[in-house]
Design a protein around this motif. Structure first.
Motif, PDB file in Angstrom:
ATOM      1  N   ARG A 110       0.715   1.334  -7.011  1.00  0.00           N
ATOM      2  CA  ARG A 110      -0.330   2.365  -7.080  1.00  0.00           C
ATOM      3  C   ARG A 110      -0.442   2.999  -8.463  1.00  0.00           C
TER       4      ARG A 110
ATOM      5  N   ASP B 213      -3.880   1.391 -10.036  1.00  0.00           N
ATOM      6  CA  ASP B 213      -3.889   1.219  -8.582  1.00  0.00           C
ATOM      7  C   ASP B 213      -4.279  -0.226  -8.258  1.00  0.00           C
TER       8      ASP B 213
ATOM      9  N   GLU C  16       0.827  -1.200   0.000  1.00  0.00           N
ATOM     10  CA  GLU C  16       0.000   0.000   0.000  1.00  0.00           C
ATOM     11  C   GLU C  16       0.867   1.257   0.000  1.00  0.00           C
TER      12      GLU C  16
END
Length: 383
Positions: free
Chosen positions: A110, A114, A104
């Motif tokens: 990302r 994402d 994350e």
């Protein structure tokens, strides 16, 4: 020494929630105390595996899979040394959980897509997918098609293919097995034009996927109250890591294929000579493939790979690769429909080992000195 939590003996469901919360806030001591409390309350291997694997998959692919792989190894070690060593072994895992980098926090996961959002959407659909497929268990026949999708470059399609497999009756273990095989193919197809360090990128995905697979096999039949099996999330994480590794197969190295046999028993390939030279990756993989596809004995080949592993100044990653490949080979070779896959996981192992040979082979000298000292032998002439 870390002691149990002071508030009596909470039930395991509560301890699991607390443990996961302590890991969330990176409180290693609190998490260790949860483990000790659970063990002293009578928690067994499946209960502890559920607690630990759940926390290891609360975040995506933490520390490129090492903590979850170490957890799998810890339980395999306890199978050998005995459950009475569980406190020392399982609490040793906690610092790796608490300090782990979470994907994350990774820009690569990302952008430009994402993947964390993709995984979040898929995770929300897992319970319904499991429920839809429950009555079809044992009839899933979509493994080959799923592996093909896993090796493509569309993360949304990959997530949907995994969910569709669950809806079609794939078990958690079957799903994990397909993902692990796809991860092995990334190594089997790894092109030597890539940077040398990228071997470990593909390796991490494979060993993580294998650990998830072995963990789900350990938990097979265990149903945590009021929730689906959280370790299943690791299958989806491994699939996204396979997607992230797609550039390692552009171009893809050619896989050896079955060409029939002339009826004569093939000779074990001279891998020891090949691994005396640098960058004999394709040659080693092709030699293993030819030998096995022509009917050569897998046990003799595995013994040879093991001996060659020990000959080198092997590092942790090389041991991981060979060990995971042998685990997968055991499972695949027992299925008449998976014989080609069984060959290719050993091809992947041979290619990785060849990429990391020859080394200085200094460890053999060190062990030889230690053995002679143990036997009270002279190290030098004239002593």
């Amino acid at each position: 020494m870390v002691t149990p939590l002071p508030d009596g003996s909470p039930d395991l469901k509560t301890l699991k929630q607390w443990f996961r919360r302590f890991i969330l806030v990176r409180d290693a001591e609190g998490a260790e105390r949860c483990i000790i409390t659970a063990l002293r309350s009578g928690a067994g291997p499946q209960e502890m595996a559920d607690i630990l694997f759940s926390a290891a998959t609360d975040f995506r692919y933490i520390d490129v899979g090492h903590p979850l792989d170490f957890t799998n190894k810890a339980f395999e070690a306890l199978d050998i040394v005995g459950w009475e060593q569980a406190e020392a072994v399982l609490t040793s895992l906690v610092p790796g959980y608490a300090s782990a980098r979470r994907m994350e926090e990774s820009n690569a996961w990302r952008n430009p897509i994402d993947l964390i959002d993709v995984l979040g959407d898929a995770r929300a659909q897992i319970p319904a997918a499991l429920a839809a497929g429950q009555g079809r268990r044992g009839s899933w026949a979509g493994r080959a098609g799923l592996v093909e999708v896993l090796l493509r470059d569309d993360p949304h399609a990959i997530a949907e293919a995994l969910l569709a497999a669950l809806r079609s009756g794939a078990s958690e273990v079957e799903l994990a097995g397909a993902v692990t095989y796809a991860a092995a193919l990334r190594i089997a197809r790894f092109h030597t034009s890539n940077e040398f360090g990228d071997w470990d990128t593909a390796l991490h995905t494979f060993t993580f996927a294998n650990a998830v697979h072995q963990g789900l096999r350990r938990l097979e039949g265990y149903a945590p109250p009021d929730e689906y099996q959280l370790l299943l999330r690791g299958v989806f994480d491994a699939a996204m890591s396979i997607y992230m590794d797609r550039f390692l197969n552009i171009p893809a190295a050619r896989l050896p294929a079955a060409n029939g046999t002339n009826g004569a028993a093939p000779s074990l390939p001279a891998l020891d000579d090949l691994l005396d030279q640098q960058q004999q990756v394709n040659e080693a993989g092709n030699a293993v493939g030819r030998y096995l596809f022509e009917g050569g004995g897998a046990e003799a080949l595995r013994a040879e790979l093991g001996a060659l592993l020990l000959r080198e100044d092997r590092n942790f990653h090389t041991i991981q690769c060979i060990e995971a490949a042998f685990h997968q080979h055991d499972l695949l070779s027992s299925d008449p429909d998976s014989q080609e896959e069984a060959v290719l996981v050993l091809v992947a192992a041979a290619r990785y080992l060849a990429a990391h040979a020859p080394t200085m082979r200094a460890q053999g000298q060190t062990f030889g000195i230690a053995r002679r000292l143990h036997r009270n032998e002279k190290l030098f002439e004239g002593e």
